[in-house]
Design an enzyme around this catalytic site. Structure first.
Site, mmCIF file in Angstrom:
data_model
loop_
_atom_site.group_PDB
_atom_site.id
_atom_site.type_symbol
_atom_site.label_atom_id
_atom_site.label_comp_id
_atom_site.label_asym_id
_atom_site.label_seq_id
_atom_site.Cartn_x
_atom_site.Cartn_y
_atom_site.Cartn_z
ATOM 1 N N ASN A 82 0.927 -1.229 0.073
ATOM 2 C CA ASN A 82 0.079 -0.108 0.054
ATOM 3 C C ASN A 82 0.960 1.247 -0.064
ATOM 4 O O ASN A 82 0.677 2.275 -0.773
ATOM 5 C CB ASN A 82 -0.938 0.016 1.396
ATOM 6 N N ARG A 414 -10.739 -4.306 -14.291
ATOM 7 C CA ARG A 414 -9.684 -5.084 -14.044
ATOM 8 C C ARG A 414 -10.103 -6.647 -14.233
ATOM 9 O O ARG A 414 -11.214 -6.826 -13.536
ATOM 10 C CB ARG A 414 -9.236 -4.917 -12.550
ATOM 11 N N ARG A 444 -5.204 1.757 -13.557
ATOM 12 C CA ARG A 444 -3.961 1.892 -12.992
ATOM 13 C C ARG A 444 -3.202 0.774 -12.585
ATOM 14 O O ARG A 444 -3.666 -0.142 -11.825
ATOM 15 C CB ARG A 444 -3.916 2.711 -11.674
ATOM 16 N N HIS A 474 -15.458 2.964 -15.236
ATOM 17 C CA HIS A 474 -15.038 2.241 -13.906
ATOM 18 C C HIS A 474 -16.349 1.472 -13.428
ATOM 19 O O HIS A 474 -16.096 0.683 -12.660
ATOM 20 C CB HIS A 474 -14.514 3.309 -12.766
ATOM 21 N N TYR A 507 -12.337 -9.933 -1.964
ATOM 22 C CA TYR A 507 -12.966 -8.715 -1.825
ATOM 23 C C TYR A 507 -14.725 -8.635 -1.531
ATOM 24 O O TYR A 507 -15.130 -9.649 -2.062
ATOM 25 C CB TYR A 507 -13.015 -7.590 -3.042
ATOM 26 N N ARG A 603 -13.656 2.297 4.231
ATOM 27 C CA ARG A 603 -12.727 1.372 4.468
ATOM 28 C C ARG A 603 -11.313 2.405 4.665
ATOM 29 O O ARG A 603 -10.637 2.121 5.566
ATOM 30 C CB ARG A 603 -12.519 0.566 3.430
ATOM 31 N N HIS A 631 -15.390 -3.483 0.118
ATOM 32 C CA HIS A 631 -15.227 -2.803 -1.368
ATOM 33 C C HIS A 631 -16.589 -2.536 -1.672
ATOM 34 O O HIS A 631 -16.679 -1.697 -2.553
ATOM 35 C CB HIS A 631 -14.510 -3.939 -2.060
#
Length: 720
Positions: A82, A414, A444, A474, A507, A603, A631
């Site tokens: 992270n 993704r 990214r 997204h 997730y 979160r 998530h």
């Protein structure tokens, strides 16, 4: 489980905006639709420091001795990963802004330089604590359990002999010692690579020279040694860091020279990219060009072993063009992201109890039954408690194989390296179906993978598009068009997480499968916008960014405020990854002032300051971290009785520079499930961190008070 942003999501790449974002975000404050002169200027928390608070909560999990030992090691790896991405993106953006002389301040009034100073101080403290947790707590506990990270000095003669053979056959041939002198300029050091800074001396005249060796990054960081059998049937696991092996054979890398000192170091570079989107240029080619440049980004952090001498450090600072303020001194091993390798040891008793996701009954029947059941009623999925592979993945695979399906349209932000979703789309195209895949090339750290998928899909005959110029796509949406007799019916999936079967096991996300005519029509309009020149900005049952989500949220906040004025039970509940957008935050402040209860589960980043008697007395904020990464994005407006789920966090980039979708969930059976999630997450006995009016996070409930784990509760309901 908190996952590394590098594997997503990186887990978190979604936590970070690009370098331009940190310039644009604060400028947007001047365009706020809501003027609140009565609110103090210091009503926001700094988003960068709030992110560091989030990573501090991850570190606290590593410190928690009640957790299984290997899970603690995993959280150490997550913390490190992270922080890498935080520097590559967020810190890099602030540095760029500071170097450009831009004076735009953050929402809490800090200049870029002031933020960088506070980040540097906080990061040094966190990094030292992170290293100490490993060396003083986790590493000794692992050794007691038979999993040992050893030094060269701790090896037996037999082990050294075995490693000598391994070094000369497997490692030595790929090492390249690079000297630094007038004939040899300082070598390029790639971002996140582990390196040894070595000083050697000529025996004849005592002249000293500097050399750099890159630790190979195409082999495991830890060399696994043979271990003895344990009484519990497992082997003792012994690991030697690769840099220890290289250092031990230093004299053979520099024959005829004396090794004076050698120290590990690691550089972090700006990994942000600027892709100038031009209608006349192929976006895929432009992105590939920028990816090639990424490795040459400017240094933003230098991590060094805390035993590095001043002379060597000064040389690195000078040659790498790094400011002294950007140095992080670390006791012990650098780059603890490599603890993922240790986590991979087969020791189930040292990990969380495995959880087997459930499969709703609708998916245990035939394909024909699937369509019939969806026509009879919507289905809410809650991952990872509900299996992704036997639900969403099967939905796409079933559609691909069904001869009555005419078309499949899907967004891909993704996905996994061996994506069954992509394979299903390829199969569908091969069978003659119309297949459209919107592949977001600019996701990214997944850019290269998405370029590969885009080309593979194109070769298979799939219509591949890259979305709208200037916006990232997204949203998580899929549309299946099926012929049923003389009619055409649309089946839809809208979710909060990526179409990635691997991360879907880690997730926490929600999604809806529906045959709703309105949602089907909305998704048809949305895909026409994404693939064509339509500029539709209003939908029947969706809120779509960049035009509609912030406006829709603020309108509904106002309706709750009006309901509170009528004496109704006005309450707003929000669950998301990040809460940063000032307009939304100010809307929640107004709601609090009007007597609306506001409960937030976040979160990561939270710029909202709760519990202030002047403007946020009725707002509570908590954060839940655990075995899975929380998530999902869910919003509930109680008085107007609306539940929404979708892909958007309350951040500028999501609301202004992305195509995002929120869908209203109306079926009472499904809203009851969402209410159950909120009730558990916000129960006073749920283990969490609570954000106080001073901006500090406190673990709750307190010591000795009854408590339960929200995620364990969700798992137990599925097990029963």
């Amino acid at each position: 489980m908190i996952t590394s942003v590098t594997e997503t999501d990186a887990t978190t790449a979604d936590q970070n905006a690009n370098a331009d974002d940190v310039i644009i975000e604060d400028a947007l404050k001047t365009e706020r639709a809501v003027e609140l002169d009565e609110l103090p200027e210091d009503r926001y928390l700094n988003r960068e420091l709030s992110w560091l608070d989030f990573n501090n909560r991850v570190l606290q999990l590593a410190e928690n001795t009640e957790l299984p030992l290997l899970e603690r090691a995993k959280f150490l790896a997550i913390f490190a990963s992270n922080l890498d991405e935080f520097f590559m993106v967020r810190v890099a953006g602030l540095k760029r802004r500071d170097e450009m002389g831009l004076s735009v301040r953050s929402a809490d009034g800090l200049s870029p330089r002031e933020q960088l100073k506070r980040i540097g101080e906080r990061t040094q403290d966190l990094s030292v604590r992170h290293a100490r947790v490993f060396t003083d707590s986790v590493q000794p506990a692992l050794a007691e359990a038979g999993i040992t990270v050893v030094t060269w000095a701790e090896l037996s003669d037999d082990e050294r002999d075995q490693l000598s053979t391994y070094f000369h056959e497997q490692v030595f041939p790929v090492l390249t010692p690079l000297a630094v002198d007038p004939a040899h300029p300082f070598p390029f050091v790639s971002g996140l690579s582990l390196n040894l800074a070595i000083t050697v001396r000529q025996p004849e005249d005592g002249t000293q020279h500097f050399a750099r060796i890159k630790v190979p990054d195409n082999v495991d960081r830890f060399i696994k040694l043979q271990g003895s059998q344990r009484e519990d049937g497992h082997h003792n696991e012994r690991f030697l860091p690769m840099e220890e092996l290289i250092a031990a054979f230093g004299p053979q890398l520099f024959p005829g020279m004396e090794i004076v000192e050698q120290h590990a170091f690691r550089i972090t570079r700006n990994a942000d990219m600027e892709v100038a989107e031009d209608r006349d240029e192929d976006l895929l080619q432009a992105l590939e060009r920028e990816l090639a440049r990424r490795r040459f980004g400017k240094p933003v952090r230098l991590e060094v072993a805390d035993d590095m001498t001043e002379n060597v450090l000064e040389l690195l600072l000078r040659e790498l063009d790094v400011d002294a303020d950007d140095v992080i001194q670390v006791p012990g091993l650098l780059d603890l992201t490599s603890l993922w390798q240790v986590y991979g040891v087969d020791r189930p008793k040292l990990k969380d109890r495995p959880f087997v996701p459930s499969t709703p009954a609708v998916f245990s029947e035939s394909a024909k039954s699937l369509w019939r059941n969806l026509r009879e009623g919507d289905l809410l999925l809650h991952h990872p408690y509900d299996s992704f592979s036997t639900t969403v993945q099967r939905f796409i695979e079933t559609a691909a194989a069904d001869p009555n399906v005419l078309a499949i349209k899907q967004t891909l932000y993704r996905t996994s390296g061996d994506s069954p979703i992509v394979n299903a789309l390829i199969d569908a195209a091969a069978s003659g179906k119309q297949v459209v895949a919107l592949v977001e090339l600019k996701a990214r750290f997944d850019e290269q993978a998405n370029i590969k998928w885009a080309r593979k899909l194109e070769r298979a005959g799939v219509h591949v598009v890259y979305g709208l110029i200037g916006l990232k796509t997204h949203c998580k949406t899929a549309l299946v068009v099926r012929r049923e007799g003389s009619a055409i019916r649309r089946y839809c999936h809208i979710g909060t997480g990526n179409y990635n079967p691997k991360t879907a096991r880690l997730y926490e996300d929600v999604g809806i499968l529906t045959a709703s005519h309105e949602i089907g029509a909305d998704l048809t309009d949305l895909f026409n916008t994404l693939t064509g020149y339509s500029r539709k900005d209003s939908y029947r049952n969706l809120l779509v960014a960049p035009q509609g989500i912030r406006r829709g949220i603020l309108e509904r906040i106002d309706r709750e405020i009006e309901a509170a004025g009528r004496g109704e039970d006005a309450r707003i509940r929000m669950k998301m990854n990040s809460l940063v957008d000032e307009q939304v935050i100010d809307g929640l402040y107004r709601a609090s002032q009007a007597g609306v209860r506001v409960e937030v589960v976040v979160r990561g980043i939270c710029a909202l300051l709760p519990g202030n008697p002047e403007f946020s007395e009725n707002i509570t904020v908590r954060s839940i971290l655990g075995q899975f990464l929380e998530h999902s994005r869910i919003i509930h407006f109680n008085a107007i009785d609306e539940f929404w789920i979708g892909s958007a966090d309350m951040m500028h980039r999501n609301l202004d520079r992305r195509v995002e979708v929120l869908a209203q969930v109306e079926d009472p059976r499904l809203t009851a499930q969402l209410d159950e999630v909120f009730s558990s997450a916000m129960d006073p006995s749920t283990r969490c961190w609570e954000l106080g009016p001073d901006g500090g996070w406190t673990a709750s409930p307190g010591a000795g008070e009854p408590s339960f784990d929200h995620q364990v509760k969700m798992m137990e309901r599925r097990r029963h």
